[in-house]
Design a protein around this motif. Sequence first.
Motif, PDB file in Angstrom:
ATOM      1  N   SER A 120      -5.660   1.176  -2.574  1.00 48.46           N
ATOM      2  CA  SER A 120      -6.042   2.164  -1.574  1.00 48.46           C
ATOM      3  C   SER A 120      -6.310   3.509  -2.234  1.00 48.46           C
ATOM      4  N   ASN A 121      -6.746   4.478  -1.405  1.00 46.13           N
ATOM      5  CA  ASN A 121      -7.014   5.807  -1.959  1.00 46.13           C
ATOM      6  C   ASN A 121      -5.832   6.756  -1.774  1.00 46.13           C
ATOM      7  N   TYR A 122      -4.620   6.198  -1.608  1.00 43.51           N
ATOM      8  CA  TYR A 122      -3.427   7.032  -1.647  1.00 43.51           C
ATOM      9  C   TYR A 122      -3.093   7.343  -3.100  1.00 43.51           C
ATOM     10  N   ASN A 188     -12.293  10.306  -2.538  1.00 42.72           N
ATOM     11  CA  ASN A 188     -11.311  11.119  -1.827  1.00 42.72           C
ATOM     12  C   ASN A 188      -9.918  10.554  -2.087  1.00 42.72           C
ATOM     13  N   VAL A 189      -9.016  11.434  -2.489  1.00 44.27           N
ATOM     14  CA  VAL A 189      -7.633  11.038  -2.780  1.00 44.27           C
ATOM     15  C   VAL A 189      -6.724  11.552  -1.667  1.00 44.27           C
ATOM     16  N   ILE A 221       3.755  11.021   5.407  1.00 46.16           N
ATOM     17  CA  ILE A 221       2.403  11.202   4.864  1.00 46.16           C
ATOM     18  C   ILE A 221       2.002   9.937   4.119  1.00 46.16           C
ATOM     19  N   SER A 222       0.805   9.473   4.398  1.00 53.71           N
ATOM     20  CA  SER A 222       0.188   8.343   3.689  1.00 53.71           C
ATOM     21  C   SER A 222       0.989   7.046   3.831  1.00 53.71           C
ATOM     22  N   ASP A 262       0.511   0.495   0.050  1.00 53.57           N
ATOM     23  CA  ASP A 262       0.286  -0.529  -0.972  1.00 53.57           C
ATOM     24  C   ASP A 262       0.619  -0.053  -2.378  1.00 53.57           C
ATOM     25  N   LYS A 263       1.080   1.220  -2.491  1.00 60.75           N
ATOM     26  CA  LYS A 263       1.429   1.746  -3.811  1.00 60.75           C
ATOM     27  C   LYS A 263       2.945   1.796  -4.038  1.00 60.75           C
TER      28      LYS A 263
END
Length: 447
Positions: A120-122, A188-189, A221-222, A262-263
């Motif tokens: 993902s972009n996290y 985009n992060v 957040i995220s 997912d991180k």
Amino acid sequence: MKKALLLLVFIAITSCYQETSIAVEGDFTASYVNGDESIPVIIKIDSKITGADTYEWTFEGGSPSTSNLKNPGEVLYDKQGTYTIKLRAVNADGESKEISKTVVIREGINIDFTHEIIKSNYSPVEVVLTNNTLGEGLMYKWDFENGVPSDFTGKTPPNVIFTTVGEHAITLTVSNGFESQKLTKTINVEPILASLFLYQPKFENDDYETPVTISFINKSISATSYKWTFQGGNPATSTEENPTVVFTSIGIHEVTLEVSNDKTSQIFKSIITVQPDTNIRVLTNIKLGINTAHNNNNIGAMFSTTTRQVYKANEINDQNSGLIDIVFQGLNSNLTYNKFISPDQVNNYGFLNLKNAQSTVFVNSQSLCNCGLNFTEAQFDAMVNDTPIKSLNINYSAAGEQQFGFIYPRIILFKTQDGRKGAIKIKDMVKNGPSSYILCDIKVQKQ
């Protein structure tokens, strides 16, 4: 004699002819049309050769590949490389000249690349880059805004890591030695995962007395998933984003929120303390204005123990009028004639009628009511639950509703339409002309 003379003349003429033969001289130029050296390339041939009768041109890698014109004009090259242009010019005397020149044809630039985010972009974000630019002999320069690495030279870059929140440019510059092109794409992060929550008790439970119904407000957040644990709560666990929980047991309760994406995952904890149920609501520093202050919309004279709000005349509507259960009448600015009146009787005391008005019994004067009531200021101050007023017989009497003057502190007892008993302590009476008011504390049984 004549034969000898003729021979001499022939020799002389022949010698003269040989001396005036024309040599093959000059050169040719090969230039890039419009200065464009990248395929497709057009080379313009401009011959300055003199003294030649025939021309043999060879254009390695070009189209056409040969020519016998003095000025062959333009030659097209559609492949990158270094090519030779040859000319052999010959005249009728057998004189000849050979000239060779080279031209460099550079690869055309058709820049293209793709980027793919792993997972993902996290933050942190790992990006795979694929260079789709075609051609040989090209030079590549990559720039990664706020990335690691920050730049790279070469056709195939390594994976790039971005951790800073926001948009970041990925720029590829491709050059063939003559010209260059740039292509920029952005990623985009999103912020790094953080677990956080707030909580808000139900309005009537804001004293945290059991039972307490609390709404939890996720501020993480995220996060993509939520795992709540409520010590002593019902439910005990939840996977909702914003759950509502009831706490019935007295004491300290730990609330845990584990969020994940997912991180990674992260935990946040907080403590909620539930107090014993006193069955009493304590309301302090309630300011109630005289009639003039109320009707002029300066200081309200009407109060709701349900909403815990004072209402001025212009604040009363069909929705809140039926919730008003305490009304103060201050007849004048000197506060010499005062009484608490039932909401369903306000039109008799200088106020507008209330829709769906409640009926509240007030004992403005315990000493005059002859009803066996003697609830003191000391008892009011010491009251921490509803036990002291639970057994009080608060009933309507004409004597009990009598007005009182500028004397305080004093205790007024009341009973609401739904049977809740309470006491009002007037602790100050402030003379301020048409904005005069009383200041009081209220203790009333809960609904």
